[in-house]
Scaffold this active site. Structure first.
Site, mmCIF file in Angstrom:
data_model
loop_
_atom_site.group_PDB
_atom_site.id
_atom_site.type_symbol
_atom_site.label_atom_id
_atom_site.label_comp_id
_atom_site.label_asym_id
_atom_site.label_seq_id
_atom_site.Cartn_x
_atom_site.Cartn_y
_atom_site.Cartn_z
ATOM 1 N N TYR A 124 0.857 -1.129 0.042
ATOM 2 C CA TYR A 124 0.275 -0.234 0.266
ATOM 3 C C TYR A 124 0.492 1.268 -0.843
ATOM 4 O O TYR A 124 0.156 1.719 -0.029
ATOM 5 C CB TYR A 124 -0.863 -0.072 1.113
ATOM 6 C CG TYR A 124 -1.900 -1.168 1.452
ATOM 7 C CD1 TYR A 124 -1.453 -2.427 0.879
ATOM 8 C CD2 TYR A 124 -3.265 -0.679 0.773
ATOM 9 C CE1 TYR A 124 -2.807 -3.169 1.039
ATOM 10 C CE2 TYR A 124 -4.107 -1.955 0.928
ATOM 11 C CZ TYR A 124 -4.208 -2.483 1.003
ATOM 12 O OH TYR A 124 -4.725 -3.451 0.872
ATOM 13 N N LYS A 191 4.171 -14.774 5.127
ATOM 14 C CA LYS A 191 4.180 -15.338 3.782
ATOM 15 C C LYS A 191 5.962 -16.005 4.195
ATOM 16 O O LYS A 191 6.305 -15.648 3.011
ATOM 17 C CB LYS A 191 4.127 -14.954 2.961
ATOM 18 C CG LYS A 191 3.607 -15.768 1.995
ATOM 19 C CD LYS A 191 2.711 -17.841 1.688
ATOM 20 C CE LYS A 191 3.079 -18.344 1.189
ATOM 21 N NZ LYS A 191 1.990 -19.595 1.130
ATOM 22 N N ASP A 224 -2.062 -17.896 4.474
ATOM 23 C CA ASP A 224 -2.678 -19.619 3.308
ATOM 24 C C ASP A 224 -3.119 -20.239 4.234
ATOM 25 O O ASP A 224 -4.679 -20.655 4.436
ATOM 26 C CB ASP A 224 -2.103 -19.984 2.084
ATOM 27 C CG ASP A 224 -0.910 -20.261 2.598
ATOM 28 O OD1 ASP A 224 0.085 -19.583 3.731
ATOM 29 O OD2 ASP A 224 0.140 -21.340 1.544
ATOM 30 N N ASP A 248 -5.939 -6.547 5.688
ATOM 31 C CA ASP A 248 -7.103 -5.948 4.572
ATOM 32 C C ASP A 248 -8.048 -7.369 4.325
ATOM 33 O O ASP A 248 -8.755 -7.321 4.160
ATOM 34 C CB ASP A 248 -6.240 -5.868 3.420
ATOM 35 C CG ASP A 248 -8.012 -4.701 2.479
ATOM 36 O OD1 ASP A 248 -8.956 -4.163 3.576
ATOM 37 O OD2 ASP A 248 -7.801 -4.158 1.683
#
Ligand code: NAD
Length: 359
Positions: A124, A191, A224, A248
């Site tokens: 972002y 991740k 995930d 988000d």
């Protein structure tokens, strides 16, 4: 004591839900002086600026704002209103409680997860380079030279930047929140197996900060896996701390788990300032229909009441909301069985029912 608060109605469904929340907040008996300022599409139309200077001046002066959703025009080169606001005012933590209320149709009962999303960096940050531009080509050839990899010239690029300072800051916020709110566990979400240097840095910072909080459980999850776990066994989670993009996505996932965007409140918080606003957007197709659920906005107001130390009023208003929702009569269509619009009430009538409960 009278509280001076910046009130940002926003656009789309914003003005309707903000008005419902304002009436409910005033019905608690707490005294407010509202400073109304425009933002987003309304501000662009009336003042020629998506984010007029008065918006920043008022929020900086009052330190607290209650904000309705705002539309960011798509594909026009405008930066997101919300991203810019959060960045300019250094509102680095986005807090999204996802809590079940009896009566709200949802998959599970008793979900109570708080999402702490880093708000200031990651993808972002807004550094993007369109495919074919001189800047993109320059960057790609620099990457190619420094890595020895052959890279095609037709990529667009969005930069993901994660710093140690911001990662430590958000992890500290999450642990402090956990401690001061009597919660038990922080889960860092990442991740880092793929993005070793960005998510890896985020994870290492969270691990390091965790050492200063031996009274709080700490664990980490790949994003995930976290998504699958949240959907299958949400009760194992308490406080989630995430970089911006995962925050988000996972906050909308969790909102869906407790009944949808219409019931998910939020806050953007910095060291000095705070803006309270629902997770949902401006839902343009519902504008002016007096149809959408005001609860996410009202519960954002409840968070604001706690922030300004009006805890008794906050508890009363939250209880009134919970009662109306549990009874299931004076509720908007999204809370009626089968989303039945014929037996639903409108946005302002739902607020009226909550206000009547406060009397
Ligand atoms: P949205 O949240 O506005 O709407 C998606 C859908 O969610 C709606 O069609 C509706 O079915 C449901 N919904 C949303 N709010 C609801 C409510 N209060 N009650 C019942 N149902 C509700 O998302 P979008 O359509 O992706 O975005 C529309 C605009 O909002 C975009 O311009 C986007 O940039 C903006 N946006 C603003 C904010 C913000 O101001 N904080 C946040 C998200 C999106």
């Amino acid at each position: 004591m009278k509280h001076t608060i910046t009130l940002i109605p926003g656009d789309g469904i914003g003005p309707e839900v903000v008005e419902a929340a304002r009436r409910c907040l005033e019905a608690t008996g707490v005294e407010f002086q509202w400073e109304v300022v425009n933002a987003g599409a309304t501000a662009l139309e009336k003042e020629g600026d998506l984010l007029p200077p008065r918006l920043f001046q008022s929020t900086r002066k009052n330190k607290v704002a209650l904000k309705g959703p705002t539309t960011t025009p798509v594909g026009t080169g405008f930066r997101s209103v919300n991203v810019t606001l959060r960045k300019e005012l250094d509102l680095y933590a986005c807090l999204r409680p996802c809590r079940s209320y009896p009566g709200i149709p949802s998959r599970y009962e008793d979900v109570d997860i708080i999402i702490v999303r880093e708000n200031s960096e990651d993808l972002y940050i807004g550094l993007e380079f369109a495919e074919g531009t001189a800047e993109a080509k320059k960057l790609l050839s620099l990457v190619s030279q420094s890595t020895g990899e052959k890279i095609s010239k037709d990529f667009s690029i969005s930069l993901k930047l994660i710093s140690e300072a911001a990662s430590r800051r958000i992890a500290t916020f999450a642990f402090e929140y956990t401690r001061t709110h009597g919660r038990r566990k922080v889960t860092a979400v990442h991740k880092a197996n793929i993005m070793k240097f960005t998510d890896g840095l985020f994870l290492n910072a969270a691990r390091d900060v965790a050492k200063a909080y031996p009274d709080i459980d700490f664990e980490d999850r790949l994003v995930d896996n976290l998504c699958a776990q949240v959907v299958q066994r949400p009760h194992q989670f308490d406080i989630l701390v995430l970089p911006n993009l995962y925050g988000d996505i996972v906050s909308d996932l969790c909102a869906g788990l407790v009944g949808g965007l219409g019931v998910a409140p939020g806050a953007n918080i910095g060291d000095e300032l705070a803006i309270f606003e629902p997770a949902h957007g401006s839902a343009p197709k519902y504008t002016g229909l007096n149809k959408v659920n005001p609860i996410a906005m009202i519960l954002s107001g409840v968070m604001m009441l706690r922030h300004i130390d009006e805890k008794v009023a906050a508890d009363r208003l939250e209880t009134a909301v919970a009662q109306i929702v549990a009874e299931g009569k004076s509720v908007t269509y999204d809370l009626r069985p089968g989303r039945d619009t014929t037996t639903a009430v409108g946005t302002s009538e739902m607020a009226d029912a909550i206000i009547a409960r406060l009397k």
